[in-house]
Design a protein around this motif. Sequence first.
Motif, PDB file in Angstrom:
ATOM      1  N   ALA A   1      13.522  54.598  -3.055  1.00  0.00           N
ATOM      2  CA  ALA A   1      14.240  53.927  -4.140  1.00  0.00           C
ATOM      3  C   ALA A   1      15.613  53.458  -3.669  1.00  0.00           C
ATOM      4  O   ALA A   1      16.173  53.993  -2.711  1.00  0.00           O
TER       5      ALA A   1
ATOM      6  N   CYS B   1      11.335  49.363  -1.361  1.00  0.00           N
ATOM      7  CA  CYS B   1      11.533  50.400  -2.381  1.00  0.00           C
ATOM      8  C   CYS B   1      10.709  50.055  -3.617  1.00  0.00           C
ATOM      9  O   CYS B   1      10.531  48.895  -3.951  1.00  0.00           O
ATOM     10  N   SER B   2      10.237  51.070  -4.300  1.00  0.00           N
ATOM     11  CA  SER B   2       9.485  50.831  -5.523  1.00  0.00           C
ATOM     12  C   SER B   2      10.364  50.880  -6.767  1.00  0.00           C
ATOM     13  O   SER B   2      10.041  50.283  -7.781  1.00  0.00           O
ATOM     14  N   LYS B   3      11.495  51.594  -6.694  1.00  0.00           N
ATOM     15  CA  LYS B   3      12.355  51.785  -7.867  1.00  0.00           C
ATOM     16  C   LYS B   3      13.811  51.532  -7.518  1.00  0.00           C
ATOM     17  O   LYS B   3      14.196  51.560  -6.357  1.00  0.00           O
TER      18      LYS B   3
ATOM     19  N   SER C   1      16.811  53.503 -14.844  1.00  0.00           N
ATOM     20  CA  SER C   1      15.828  53.352 -13.773  1.00  0.00           C
ATOM     21  C   SER C   1      14.958  52.134 -14.081  1.00  0.00           C
ATOM     22  O   SER C   1      14.824  51.724 -15.238  1.00  0.00           O
TER      23      SER C   1
ATOM     24  N   ASP D   1      11.552  49.516 -12.121  1.00  0.00           N
ATOM     25  CA  ASP D   1      10.684  49.178 -10.997  1.00  0.00           C
ATOM     26  C   ASP D   1      11.188  47.890 -10.365  1.00  0.00           C
ATOM     27  O   ASP D   1      11.557  46.950 -11.069  1.00  0.00           O
TER      28      ASP D   1
ATOM     29  N   LEU E   1      13.893  43.165 -11.813  1.00  0.00           N
ATOM     30  CA  LEU E   1      13.450  44.493 -12.214  1.00  0.00           C
ATOM     31  C   LEU E   1      12.498  44.428 -13.397  1.00  0.00           C
ATOM     32  O   LEU E   1      12.703  43.645 -14.326  1.00  0.00           O
TER      33      LEU E   1
ATOM     34  N   ASN F   1      10.154  47.053 -16.216  1.00  0.00           N
ATOM     35  CA  ASN F   1      10.109  48.375 -16.848  1.00  0.00           C
ATOM     36  C   ASN F   1      11.469  49.061 -16.834  1.00  0.00           C
ATOM     37  O   ASN F   1      11.591  50.235 -16.489  1.00  0.00           O
TER      38      ASN F   1
ATOM     39  N   SER G   1      14.399  51.071 -17.987  1.00  0.00           N
ATOM     40  CA  SER G   1      14.492  52.166 -18.957  1.00  0.00           C
ATOM     41  C   SER G   1      15.726  52.006 -19.827  1.00  0.00           C
ATOM     42  O   SER G   1      16.607  51.191 -19.550  1.00  0.00           O
TER      43      SER G   1
END
Length: 179
Positions: free
Chosen positions: A9, A75-77, A89, A91, A126, A128, A130
């Motif tokens: 990440a 990176c995934s996040k 946070s 994705d 980005l 999803n 949060s």
Amino acid sequence: MTTLYDRRALFWRIKKEASYPGRQSVKLADNIECRYNWGLDKNILDYVEEHAKNNDRKILLPLQFHVTAINITTCSKVFIWLTDDSYISADIYNAGDDYAYGMNDHDGYTTPEELRAAEARRWLKLDNVSGIKHGFPFDQYSIQAYKGGGVVRETPLSEVVKTSHMNCMFITRNQKDES
């Protein structure tokens, strides 16, 4: 099986005091500084959260970091963390070079007006996104140094945050914390 990509990440640290967009000042004369546009009602996380809520949890952000877009997409996040221990946070959908003011690929990723930059080295899309959370799980992440195809040193993120002044770090979720 969890891959390194799934565990990796981007950790973006922002000082709480510097997290209010639009803070401007101008020096009028020796020892006289005029401050303007210092609204302290919303910080960067507030603008990110609000924009994402209104745009299918998608956002496009300008970045000034000296990291490559290729490294970002490994990176995934991403975690955007303020020093008051609030964070968001998301994705990582994509990243690229040469952000331009108001950039819009007409794919649902746009930048909040308050966070638009005249230009930036990189852009980050980005998914999803949060809402704002509190209490980042530092004990679940570390920074790993690699050499010759393997990890040669692993430092807990909690230690790095105490001793480093870097505002952009690549972190890895500890394997023992996977479920």
